[in-house]
Motif scaffolding. Structure first.
Motif, PDB file in Angstrom:
ATOM      1  N   CYS A 280       0.826  -1.081   0.089  1.00  0.00           N
ATOM      2  CA  CYS A 280      -0.047   0.046  -0.133  1.00  0.00           C
ATOM      3  C   CYS A 280       0.839   1.310   0.042  1.00  0.00           C
ATOM      4  O   CYS A 280       0.495   2.299  -0.845  1.00  0.00           O
ATOM      5  CB  CYS A 280      -0.781   0.078   1.042  1.00  0.00           C
ATOM      6  SG  CYS A 280      -2.252  -1.014   1.149  1.00  0.00           S
ATOM      7  N   GLN A 281       1.993   1.297   0.779  1.00  0.00           N
ATOM      8  CA  GLN A 281       2.736   2.362   0.440  1.00  0.00           C
ATOM      9  C   GLN A 281       3.408   2.721  -0.620  1.00  0.00           C
ATOM     10  O   GLN A 281       3.278   3.932  -1.067  1.00  0.00           O
ATOM     11  CB  GLN A 281       4.001   2.250   1.641  1.00  0.00           C
ATOM     12  CG  GLN A 281       4.991   3.361   1.850  1.00  0.00           C
ATOM     13  CD  GLN A 281       5.974   2.912   2.805  1.00  0.00           C
ATOM     14  OE1 GLN A 281       6.752   2.076   2.585  1.00  0.00           O
ATOM     15  NE2 GLN A 281       6.326   3.921   3.697  1.00  0.00           N
ATOM     16  N   SER A 282       3.658   1.763  -1.458  1.00  0.00           N
ATOM     17  CA  SER A 282       4.459   1.934  -2.578  1.00  0.00           C
ATOM     18  C   SER A 282       3.372   2.249  -3.594  1.00  0.00           C
ATOM     19  O   SER A 282       3.476   3.134  -4.317  1.00  0.00           O
ATOM     20  CB  SER A 282       5.071   0.447  -3.289  1.00  0.00           C
ATOM     21  OG  SER A 282       5.502   0.310  -4.388  1.00  0.00           O
ATOM     22  N   ILE A 283       2.199   1.344  -3.710  1.00  0.00           N
ATOM     23  CA  ILE A 283       1.124   1.753  -4.815  1.00  0.00           C
ATOM     24  C   ILE A 283       0.472   3.152  -4.470  1.00  0.00           C
ATOM     25  O   ILE A 283      -0.073   4.022  -5.467  1.00  0.00           O
ATOM     26  CB  ILE A 283       0.277   0.659  -4.924  1.00  0.00           C
ATOM     27  CG1 ILE A 283      -0.528   0.685  -6.308  1.00  0.00           C
ATOM     28  CG2 ILE A 283      -1.034   0.582  -3.772  1.00  0.00           C
ATOM     29  CD1 ILE A 283       0.228   0.471  -7.348  1.00  0.00           C
ATOM     30  N   LEU A 284       0.433   3.644  -3.355  1.00  0.00           N
ATOM     31  CA  LEU A 284      -0.432   4.932  -3.079  1.00  0.00           C
ATOM     32  C   LEU A 284       0.592   5.926  -3.358  1.00  0.00           C
ATOM     33  O   LEU A 284       0.227   7.084  -3.906  1.00  0.00           O
ATOM     34  CB  LEU A 284      -0.936   5.161  -1.614  1.00  0.00           C
ATOM     35  CG  LEU A 284      -2.078   3.780  -1.302  1.00  0.00           C
ATOM     36  CD1 LEU A 284      -2.538   4.197   0.182  1.00  0.00           C
ATOM     37  CD2 LEU A 284      -3.290   4.306  -2.158  1.00  0.00           C
ATOM     38  N   GLN A 285       1.846   5.704  -2.997  1.00  0.00           N
ATOM     39  CA  GLN A 285       2.962   6.804  -3.384  1.00  0.00           C
ATOM     40  C   GLN A 285       2.872   6.978  -4.971  1.00  0.00           C
ATOM     41  O   GLN A 285       2.755   7.893  -5.531  1.00  0.00           O
ATOM     42  CB  GLN A 285       4.265   6.397  -3.078  1.00  0.00           C
ATOM     43  CG  GLN A 285       5.198   7.617  -3.456  1.00  0.00           C
ATOM     44  CD  GLN A 285       6.783   6.982  -3.023  1.00  0.00           C
ATOM     45  OE1 GLN A 285       6.652   5.905  -2.385  1.00  0.00           O
ATOM     46  NE2 GLN A 285       7.580   7.969  -3.498  1.00  0.00           N
ATOM     47  N   ARG A 286       2.933   5.884  -5.911  1.00  0.00           N
ATOM     48  CA  ARG A 286       2.822   5.931  -7.314  1.00  0.00           C
ATOM     49  C   ARG A 286       1.554   6.599  -7.500  1.00  0.00           C
ATOM     50  O   ARG A 286       1.517   7.173  -8.685  1.00  0.00           O
ATOM     51  CB  ARG A 286       3.038   4.517  -7.676  1.00  0.00           C
ATOM     52  CG  ARG A 286       4.353   3.970  -7.547  1.00  0.00           C
ATOM     53  CD  ARG A 286       4.338   2.297  -7.894  1.00  0.00           C
ATOM     54  NE  ARG A 286       3.722   2.252  -9.424  1.00  0.00           N
ATOM     55  CZ  ARG A 286       3.467   1.245 -10.188  1.00  0.00           C
ATOM     56  NH1 ARG A 286       3.452   0.159  -9.459  1.00  0.00           N
ATOM     57  NH2 ARG A 286       3.028   1.117 -11.411  1.00  0.00           N
ATOM     58  N   MET A 287       0.470   6.185  -6.975  1.00  0.00           N
ATOM     59  CA  MET A 287      -1.023   6.833  -7.243  1.00  0.00           C
ATOM     60  C   MET A 287      -0.914   8.250  -7.411  1.00  0.00           C
ATOM     61  O   MET A 287      -1.355   8.906  -8.439  1.00  0.00           O
ATOM     62  CB  MET A 287      -1.950   6.350  -6.429  1.00  0.00           C
ATOM     63  CG  MET A 287      -3.361   6.856  -6.959  1.00  0.00           C
ATOM     64  SD  MET A 287      -4.677   6.061  -5.753  1.00  0.00           S
ATOM     65  CE  MET A 287      -4.519   7.399  -4.554  1.00  0.00           C
ATOM     66  N   ILE A 288      -0.341   9.014  -6.133  1.00  0.00           N
ATOM     67  CA  ILE A 288      -0.242  10.261  -5.955  1.00  0.00           C
ATOM     68  C   ILE A 288       0.683  10.835  -6.829  1.00  0.00           C
ATOM     69  O   ILE A 288       0.721  12.332  -6.858  1.00  0.00           O
ATOM     70  CB  ILE A 288      -0.494  10.662  -4.632  1.00  0.00           C
ATOM     71  CG1 ILE A 288       0.956  10.163  -3.898  1.00  0.00           C
ATOM     72  CG2 ILE A 288      -1.443  10.258  -3.768  1.00  0.00           C
ATOM     73  CD1 ILE A 288       1.175  10.700  -2.448  1.00  0.00           C
ATOM     74  N   GLU A 289       1.687  10.279  -7.410  1.00  0.00           N
ATOM     75  CA  GLU A 289       2.571  10.963  -8.066  1.00  0.00           C
ATOM     76  C   GLU A 289       2.202  10.677  -9.754  1.00  0.00           C
ATOM     77  O   GLU A 289       3.486  10.924 -10.445  1.00  0.00           O
ATOM     78  CB  GLU A 289       4.002  10.298  -7.631  1.00  0.00           C
ATOM     79  CG  GLU A 289       4.665  10.627  -6.475  1.00  0.00           C
ATOM     80  CD  GLU A 289       5.776  10.081  -6.150  1.00  0.00           C
ATOM     81  OE1 GLU A 289       6.323   9.259  -7.078  1.00  0.00           O
ATOM     82  OE2 GLU A 289       6.142  10.345  -4.932  1.00  0.00           O
ATOM     83  N   VAL A 290       1.318  10.313 -10.089  1.00  0.00           N
ATOM     84  CA  VAL A 290       0.890  10.335 -11.496  1.00  0.00           C
ATOM     85  C   VAL A 290       0.208  11.763 -11.627  1.00  0.00           C
ATOM     86  O   VAL A 290      -0.672  12.381 -11.114  1.00  0.00           O
ATOM     87  CB  VAL A 290      -0.403   9.305 -11.747  1.00  0.00           C
ATOM     88  CG1 VAL A 290      -0.927   9.534 -12.913  1.00  0.00           C
ATOM     89  CG2 VAL A 290       0.147   7.804 -11.382  1.00  0.00           C
ATOM     90  N   VAL A 291       1.282  12.379 -12.382  1.00  0.00           N
ATOM     91  CA  VAL A 291       0.948  13.712 -12.881  1.00  0.00           C
ATOM     92  C   VAL A 291       1.394  13.767 -14.559  1.00  0.00           C
ATOM     93  O   VAL A 291       1.993  12.953 -15.125  1.00  0.00           O
ATOM     94  CB  VAL A 291       1.761  14.775 -12.175  1.00  0.00           C
ATOM     95  CG1 VAL A 291       1.526  14.666 -10.764  1.00  0.00           C
ATOM     96  CG2 VAL A 291       3.261  14.215 -12.372  1.00  0.00           C
ATOM     97  N   ASP A 292       1.109  15.003 -14.966  1.00  0.00           N
ATOM     98  CA  ASP A 292       1.366  15.294 -16.465  1.00  0.00           C
ATOM     99  C   ASP A 292       2.946  15.783 -16.500  1.00  0.00           C
ATOM    100  O   ASP A 292       3.062  16.912 -16.114  1.00  0.00           O
ATOM    101  CB  ASP A 292       0.446  16.295 -17.074  1.00  0.00           C
ATOM    102  CG  ASP A 292       0.634  16.705 -18.369  1.00  0.00           C
ATOM    103  OD1 ASP A 292       1.548  16.309 -18.964  1.00  0.00           O
ATOM    104  OD2 ASP A 292      -0.513  17.264 -19.039  1.00  0.00           O
ATOM    105  N   PRO A 293       3.833  15.038 -17.076  1.00  0.00           N
ATOM    106  CA  PRO A 293       5.163  15.355 -16.949  1.00  0.00           C
ATOM    107  C   PRO A 293       5.522  16.292 -17.886  1.00  0.00           C
ATOM    108  O   PRO A 293       6.601  17.066 -17.773  1.00  0.00           O
ATOM    109  CB  PRO A 293       5.680  13.901 -17.597  1.00  0.00           C
ATOM    110  CG  PRO A 293       4.687  13.411 -18.329  1.00  0.00           C
ATOM    111  CD  PRO A 293       3.446  13.800 -17.569  1.00  0.00           C
ATOM    112  N   THR A 294       4.724  16.969 -18.745  1.00  0.00           N
ATOM    113  CA  THR A 294       4.744  18.024 -19.669  1.00  0.00           C
ATOM    114  C   THR A 294       4.735  19.283 -18.786  1.00  0.00           C
ATOM    115  O   THR A 294       4.976  20.530 -19.336  1.00  0.00           O
ATOM    116  CB  THR A 294       3.806  18.160 -20.869  1.00  0.00           C
ATOM    117  OG1 THR A 294       2.658  18.231 -20.572  1.00  0.00           O
ATOM    118  CG2 THR A 294       4.121  16.763 -21.784  1.00  0.00           C
ATOM    119  N   ILE A 295       3.818  19.128 -17.600  1.00  0.00           N
ATOM    120  CA  ILE A 295       3.840  20.802 -17.086  1.00  0.00           C
ATOM    121  C   ILE A 295       4.028  20.566 -15.636  1.00  0.00           C
ATOM    122  O   ILE A 295       4.095  21.331 -14.865  1.00  0.00           O
ATOM    123  CB  ILE A 295       2.165  21.241 -16.986  1.00  0.00           C
ATOM    124  CG1 ILE A 295       1.327  20.058 -16.561  1.00  0.00           C
ATOM    125  CG2 ILE A 295       1.927  21.467 -18.685  1.00  0.00           C
ATOM    126  CD1 ILE A 295      -0.128  20.702 -16.573  1.00  0.00           C
TER     127      ILE A 295
END
Length: 387
Positions: A280-295
């Motif tokens: 859960c620590q790993s997948i929730l961190q990955r979830m909240i770090e999904v962003v648009d890398p172009t901006i």
């Protein structure tokens, strides 16, 4: 313990206390305050909305922590890693509440709460990510590392939030679009469904109205962050409304569709409590770090400052011959005891000036850290060279 600091005007201030520190001032300063100061002196009170874990200021049948975790997923879930605009955690959900994919009062009340904290130095998107950290930690789950720098969307994103009636193949395709594989999908669903449940008023074909207290059926038997969502699914008795009951007949037993995508291999592993927390620590961190890398370029993982100035201000009198130095100095006391802080002023020529000593005026606490704060309110005479 007495800390001694040296400053030059408003130059950044940091001690070598065993590890590298971000330099103050920094773009994440406002977010850092909101993350770590939940109660006490100068606290921001963000975590109070989800403390204790089962609390809701909106009455029975609600759990704010679960609602904060849910809005994080829903905001992220429309992302498309293959085609721009990519989306991710961008607060676009504030424009999507009437699209039929975000059902329930929790989305609106959460955004109202976040709106009271939002300011020009702190985006709603960062608050949505922070809500995942705060709800998980308040409920006894792992520390989800936080980064800052998310940018708020100004329009709605595309549709595409997974719905209970979706089939297994559609779920897999949707998570692939988000950038997650089958194992990730199962982990994210289980970690999200360890908190909260289903409201009969929103989903009467999953929970029949009048059959459970407050028309709210939990995913498992607790309102804490634990692995019962996995152990009860594998070993029974399972009461997850998205896996048993009338959801089967209505074709909305979504958790069964998700969990069986790898023949229950991941859920079986998650019956171990330590494995559950690590996943859960790993997948929730990955979830909240999904962003648009172009901006968006996210900051490094945010740790609490060991020493942090708060509201520093120099006011000049008598053409600069007299300076009033005010503000606070915050010291992290999680692993140390501090009785006072001393600041030595150095002018622009490098000459040492007077020393300001401050004693503790208050304490503050976060989920895992404690702090003391000392006030600065000192008149300095003959310091025109500081400029």
């Amino acid at each position: 313990m007495k800390l001694c600091l040296t400053t030059f005007g408003l130059i950044a201030l940091f001690l070598g206390l065993g590890e590298a520190q971000v330099t103050w001032p920094n773009a994440i300063d406002e977010l850092e305050d909101v993350i770590f100061l939940n109660t006490g002196y100068r606290s921001r009170g963000f975590g109070a909305h989800v403390t204790p874990c089962d609390f809701s200021e909106f009455g029975p049948g609600r759990q704010t922590a679960a609602e904060w975790l849910r809005i994080g997923f829903h905001d992220m879930a429309t992302t498309n890693v293959f085609n721009p605009p990519h989306g991710g955690i961008d607060a676009s959900i504030q424009f999507e509440l009437n699209d039929g994919e975000n059902i329930g009062l929790g989305f609106n009340t959460t955004l109202v709460t976040y709106g009271g904290i939002y300011n020009s130095r702190l985006s709603v998107a960062d608050l949505i990510a922070l809500g995942v950290y705060a709800s998980t930690r308040s409920c006894g789950g792992p520390i989800v590392p936080m980064r800052g720098g998310r940018v708020d969307a100004t329009v709605a994103g595309p549709i595409g939030v997974p719905q209970p009636q979706n089939g297994q193949g559609l779920f897999i395709n949707q998570f692939t679009r988000m950038g997650f594989n089958i194992t990730d999908m199962i982990q994210m669903t289980a970690c999200g469904h360890t908190l909260g449940g289903v409201h009969a008023g929103d989903f009467p074909n999953i929970v029949a109205p009048g059959t459970v207290a407050n028309d709210f059926q939990l995913f498992d038997s607790t309102e804490t962050f634990d692995n019962l969502i996995a152990t009860r699914y594998i070993n029974g008795p399972d009461t997850d409304p998205l896996a048993v009951g009338i959801s089967i007949a209505s074709g909305r037993n979504a958790d069964t569709a998700v969990f069986t995508a790898d023949n229950n291999v991941t859920l079986q592993a998650m019956t171990n409590a330590a494995t559950f927390n690590n996943m859960c620590q790993s997948i929730l961190q990955r979830m909240i770090e999904v962003v648009d890398p172009t901006i968006v370029t996210l900051s490094p993982i945010i740790a609490p400052y060991e020493v942090k100035p708060e509201g520093l201000q120099l006011t000049l009198f008598s053409a600069g011959a007299t300076i009033l130095f005010t503000g606070d100095i915050r010291v992290r006391t999680t692993t140390r005891s501090v009785s006072s802080v001393s600041i030595t002023y150095i002018d622009r020529n490098g000459a040492a000036g007077g020393t300001i000593t401050t004693t503790i005026s208050g304490t503050a606490n976060g989920f895992d850290d404690s702090f003391t704060v000392g006030p600065l309110d000192t008149e300095l005479v003959g310091y025109s060279n500081v400029w």
